[in-house]
Design a protein around this motif. Sequence first.
Motif, PDB file in Angstrom:
ATOM      1  N   VAL A   1       0.812  -1.306  -0.077  1.00 28.73           N
ATOM      2  CA  VAL A   1      -0.014   0.017  -0.092  1.00 28.73           C
ATOM      3  C   VAL A   1       0.868   1.241   0.146  1.00 28.73           C
ATOM      4  O   VAL A   1       1.775   1.345   0.931  1.00 28.73           O
ATOM      5  CB  VAL A   1      -0.953  -0.129   1.187  1.00 28.73           C
ATOM      6  CG1 VAL A   1      -1.752   1.080   1.211  1.00 28.73           C
ATOM      7  CG2 VAL A   1      -1.913  -1.308   1.277  1.00 28.73           C
ATOM      8  N   THR A   2       0.444   2.184  -0.953  1.00 31.98           N
ATOM      9  CA  THR A   2       1.356   3.403  -0.925  1.00 31.98           C
ATOM     10  C   THR A   2       0.214   4.612  -0.344  1.00 31.98           C
ATOM     11  O   THR A   2      -0.788   4.408  -0.214  1.00 31.98           O
ATOM     12  CB  THR A   2       1.875   3.647  -2.391  1.00 31.98           C
ATOM     13  OG1 THR A   2       0.835   3.472  -3.229  1.00 31.98           O
ATOM     14  CG2 THR A   2       2.845   2.726  -2.665  1.00 31.98           C
ATOM     15  N   GLY A   3       0.754   5.885  -0.351  1.00 29.15           N
ATOM     16  CA  GLY A   3       0.041   6.969  -0.188  1.00 29.15           C
ATOM     17  C   GLY A   3      -0.140   6.958   1.301  1.00 29.15           C
ATOM     18  O   GLY A   3      -1.143   7.826   1.809  1.00 29.15           O
ATOM     19  N   LEU A   4       0.777   6.780   2.118  1.00 26.42           N
ATOM     20  CA  LEU A   4       0.764   6.541   3.561  1.00 26.42           C
ATOM     21  C   LEU A   4       1.241   7.902   4.225  1.00 26.42           C
ATOM     22  O   LEU A   4       2.249   8.778   3.558  1.00 26.42           O
ATOM     23  CB  LEU A   4       1.459   5.313   4.241  1.00 26.42           C
ATOM     24  CG  LEU A   4       0.785   4.003   3.673  1.00 26.42           C
ATOM     25  CD1 LEU A   4       1.912   2.769   3.944  1.00 26.42           C
ATOM     26  CD2 LEU A   4      -0.533   3.960   4.254  1.00 26.42           C
ATOM     27  N   PRO A   5       0.886   8.263   5.373  1.00 20.78           N
ATOM     28  CA  PRO A   5       1.502   9.611   5.843  1.00 20.78           C
ATOM     29  C   PRO A   5       2.848   9.343   6.464  1.00 20.78           C
ATOM     30  O   PRO A   5       3.456   8.394   6.700  1.00 20.78           O
ATOM     31  CB  PRO A   5       0.501   9.684   6.966  1.00 20.78           C
ATOM     32  CG  PRO A   5       0.039   8.215   7.537  1.00 20.78           C
ATOM     33  CD  PRO A   5      -0.038   7.384   6.165  1.00 20.78           C
TER      34      PRO A   5
ATOM     35  N   GLY B   1     -12.008   1.686  -3.959  1.00 22.89           N
ATOM     36  CA  GLY B   1     -13.298   2.599  -3.813  1.00 22.89           C
ATOM     37  C   GLY B   1     -13.732   2.437  -2.549  1.00 22.89           C
ATOM     38  O   GLY B   1     -15.015   2.639  -2.611  1.00 22.89           O
ATOM     39  N   ARG B   2     -13.174   2.209  -1.324  1.00 20.43           N
ATOM     40  CA  ARG B   2     -13.717   2.135  -0.035  1.00 20.43           C
ATOM     41  C   ARG B   2     -13.059   2.964   0.878  1.00 20.43           C
ATOM     42  O   ARG B   2     -11.798   3.519   0.587  1.00 20.43           O
ATOM     43  CB  ARG B   2     -13.596   0.834   0.405  1.00 20.43           C
ATOM     44  CG  ARG B   2     -12.484   0.348   0.874  1.00 20.43           C
ATOM     45  CD  ARG B   2     -12.492  -1.139   1.387  1.00 20.43           C
ATOM     46  NE  ARG B   2     -12.668  -2.310   0.461  1.00 20.43           N
ATOM     47  CZ  ARG B   2     -13.688  -3.259   0.681  1.00 20.43           C
ATOM     48  NH1 ARG B   2     -14.020  -3.219   2.086  1.00 20.43           N
ATOM     49  NH2 ARG B   2     -13.881  -4.232  -0.153  1.00 20.43           N
ATOM     50  N   THR B   3     -13.607   3.474   1.791  1.00 18.26           N
ATOM     51  CA  THR B   3     -12.953   4.423   2.841  1.00 18.26           C
ATOM     52  C   THR B   3     -12.032   3.585   3.738  1.00 18.26           C
ATOM     53  O   THR B   3     -12.216   2.571   4.022  1.00 18.26           O
ATOM     54  CB  THR B   3     -14.098   4.971   3.832  1.00 18.26           C
ATOM     55  OG1 THR B   3     -14.958   5.656   2.808  1.00 18.26           O
ATOM     56  CG2 THR B   3     -13.700   6.254   4.493  1.00 18.26           C
ATOM     57  N   ILE B   4     -10.931   4.310   3.898  1.00 15.51           N
ATOM     58  CA  ILE B   4      -9.904   3.756   4.932  1.00 15.51           C
ATOM     59  C   ILE B   4      -9.402   4.948   5.777  1.00 15.51           C
ATOM     60  O   ILE B   4      -9.413   5.584   5.787  1.00 15.51           O
ATOM     61  CB  ILE B   4      -8.888   3.360   4.169  1.00 15.51           C
ATOM     62  CG1 ILE B   4      -7.538   2.440   5.113  1.00 15.51           C
ATOM     63  CG2 ILE B   4      -8.012   4.193   3.363  1.00 15.51           C
ATOM     64  CD1 ILE B   4      -6.564   1.814   4.303  1.00 15.51           C
ATOM     65  N   TYR B   5      -9.566   4.238   7.015  1.00 15.47           N
ATOM     66  CA  TYR B   5      -9.102   4.940   8.341  1.00 15.47           C
ATOM     67  C   TYR B   5      -7.809   4.516   9.031  1.00 15.47           C
ATOM     68  O   TYR B   5      -7.872   3.317   9.010  1.00 15.47           O
ATOM     69  CB  TYR B   5     -10.139   5.021   9.473  1.00 15.47           C
ATOM     70  CG  TYR B   5     -11.511   5.595   9.122  1.00 15.47           C
ATOM     71  CD1 TYR B   5     -11.498   7.030   9.728  1.00 15.47           C
ATOM     72  CD2 TYR B   5     -12.471   5.243   8.394  1.00 15.47           C
ATOM     73  CE1 TYR B   5     -12.797   7.479   9.352  1.00 15.47           C
ATOM     74  CE2 TYR B   5     -13.721   5.875   8.068  1.00 15.47           C
ATOM     75  CZ  TYR B   5     -13.991   7.005   8.527  1.00 15.47           C
ATOM     76  OH  TYR B   5     -15.055   7.576   8.337  1.00 15.47           O
ATOM     77  N   LEU B   6      -6.963   5.465   9.139  1.00 16.60           N
ATOM     78  CA  LEU B   6      -5.534   5.232   9.798  1.00 16.60           C
ATOM     79  C   LEU B   6      -4.907   5.931  11.039  1.00 16.60           C
ATOM     80  O   LEU B   6      -5.794   7.336  10.881  1.00 16.60           O
ATOM     81  CB  LEU B   6      -4.689   5.415   8.731  1.00 16.60           C
ATOM     82  CG  LEU B   6      -4.561   4.533   7.567  1.00 16.60           C
ATOM     83  CD1 LEU B   6      -3.385   5.165   6.309  1.00 16.60           C
ATOM     84  CD2 LEU B   6      -4.404   3.008   7.749  1.00 16.60           C
ATOM     85  N   SER B   7      -4.456   5.460  11.799  1.00 17.18           N
ATOM     86  CA  SER B   7      -4.016   6.291  12.673  1.00 17.18           C
ATOM     87  C   SER B   7      -2.472   6.225  12.850  1.00 17.18           C
ATOM     88  O   SER B   7      -1.857   5.175  12.565  1.00 17.18           O
ATOM     89  CB  SER B   7      -4.524   5.992  14.141  1.00 17.18           C
ATOM     90  OG  SER B   7      -4.122   4.701  14.659  1.00 17.18           O
ATOM     91  N   TRP B   8      -1.992   7.413  13.323  1.00 14.16           N
ATOM     92  CA  TRP B   8      -0.521   7.398  13.472  1.00 14.16           C
ATOM     93  C   TRP B   8       0.076   8.473  14.510  1.00 14.16           C
ATOM     94  O   TRP B   8      -0.829   9.326  14.908  1.00 14.16           O
ATOM     95  CB  TRP B   8       0.238   7.562  12.142  1.00 14.16           C
ATOM     96  CG  TRP B   8      -0.018   8.840  11.533  1.00 14.16           C
ATOM     97  CD1 TRP B   8       0.581   9.930  11.541  1.00 14.16           C
ATOM     98  CD2 TRP B   8      -1.134   9.095  10.748  1.00 14.16           C
ATOM     99  NE1 TRP B   8       0.052  11.073  10.859  1.00 14.16           N
ATOM    100  CE2 TRP B   8      -0.946  10.365  10.040  1.00 14.16           C
ATOM    101  CE3 TRP B   8      -2.204   8.570  10.140  1.00 14.16           C
ATOM    102  CZ2 TRP B   8      -1.761  11.156   9.378  1.00 14.16           C
ATOM    103  CZ3 TRP B   8      -3.199   8.983   9.247  1.00 14.16           C
ATOM    104  CH2 TRP B   8      -3.091  10.507   8.895  1.00 14.16           C
ATOM    105  N   ALA B   9       1.362   8.384  14.778  1.00 12.74           N
ATOM    106  CA  ALA B   9       2.063   9.492  15.525  1.00 12.74           C
ATOM    107  C   ALA B   9       2.478  10.632  14.758  1.00 12.74           C
ATOM    108  O   ALA B   9       3.339  10.391  13.941  1.00 12.74           O
ATOM    109  CB  ALA B   9       3.206   8.599  16.513  1.00 12.74           C
ATOM    110  N   GLU B  10       2.162  11.775  14.767  1.00 15.69           N
ATOM    111  CA  GLU B  10       2.442  12.658  14.301  1.00 15.69           C
ATOM    112  C   GLU B  10       3.252  13.916  15.120  1.00 15.69           C
ATOM    113  O   GLU B  10       3.135  14.063  16.154  1.00 15.69           O
ATOM    114  CB  GLU B  10       0.962  13.637  13.918  1.00 15.69           C
ATOM    115  CG  GLU B  10       1.577  15.011  12.967  1.00 15.69           C
ATOM    116  CD  GLU B  10       0.171  15.717  12.946  1.00 15.69           C
ATOM    117  OE1 GLU B  10      -0.158  15.869  11.553  1.00 15.69           O
ATOM    118  OE2 GLU B  10      -0.582  16.225  13.991  1.00 15.69           O
TER     119      GLU B  10
END
Length: 397
Positions: free
Chosen positions: A94-98, A124-133
């Motif tokens: 998977v690409t396009g990650l934060p 074509g589906r929604t994806i939710y991600l969490s991360w440390a910023e």
Amino acid sequence: MLGAASCDTSATGDSAAAPTSTPGPATGGGGGEGPPNAGNSPVTGNPPFDRRTVGSFDEPWALAFAPGTSNLFVTERPGTMKFVDTRSGQVGTVTGLPEVDYGGQGGLGDVAFLQSESKAELGGRTIYLSWAEAGSGDTRGAVVGRGTLECGSATSCNVEGLQVIWRQDPKVTGRGHYSHKIAFSPDEQYMYVASGDRQKQDPAQDTSNTLGSIVRLNLDGSPASGNPLAGQSGASDEIWSYGHRNTLGLQFDTQGRLWNLEHGPAGGDELNLVERGVNYGWPVVSYGDNYNGSPIPRHPTRPEFREPAIYWTPVIAPGDFIFYSGNAFDAWRGDAVIANLKVENIVIVDVSGNTARQTARYSFDRRLRDIAQAPDGTIWIAADGDNAPLYHLTPKN
């Protein structure tokens, strides 16, 4: 000191200072003789499953199946993500990650999908991600972002239009206790996010911030209406519950009730039924003590705080859990199945009403980071650390 410290060894260390905060508003119940301590009465047995290894991953943190498919997504803490077609074993990227703040317990965190978007195609589906910023002045905090998953082939997907929709407030120093687990209400009207205390302790009793809490949001990340502290002067309108330490599991049970699984300090890992406006007591009360050996008052001494349904001293250091709802393991239906770091096992907990009872432990040879139930009812578990295996559990023949 009671038991071993319930810390994730990827952390940079928990705060050892004795708690000095005073309790917030009296919400929830407690008292009595206390909940069962499963840590003092381990239950073992012959596993009812066969286990095989399917590939390995770089510091995996979270697992989630794309609804309607056999594809299991695996976040890797350094900031990468892969997916596995669990029927064929084929691995995609998977690409396009934060950009993530990697270190300690920080990095790429949870991944979540909407069950209502169940379909055979990955894209074509929604994806939710969490991360440390990262923030300014050596600070950082957890965030949640939302985007669209698009897939150009069976082994390549990209997250498009990813935007941060929620930020932990405030950003602070340190690299531990982000929590940042995501759970959607069964009707998918709300998103709940676990916000850890960031090893700062006292903010978990300060409702002007979201550290040490579970927040309830709309799916776009805005505060949901009807939150318990909305309209109170100086209080966050995002908070659903507070007085939490480090939540690494956040799940709805088969009855539609929300539960969290959190690390205690030196002892006192907890499974809690999470309810509106309830204060769970950290760091004023705990069934563990501080890492420096200084005692923390126990829950029965402060009945205004909610006790856990069950706790573990010595600790299990949970990675995550599920409420099992499949048919592959009939005896576990409705039970919590917990994957554990420190004790390298899975624990089965029978939940009946508001009470919980440990019924079994099954040993592994690795620290276990996350667990997911497949559409066919079998179970997938990611081990922890570098070159970490992905395990598939199927019923024993």
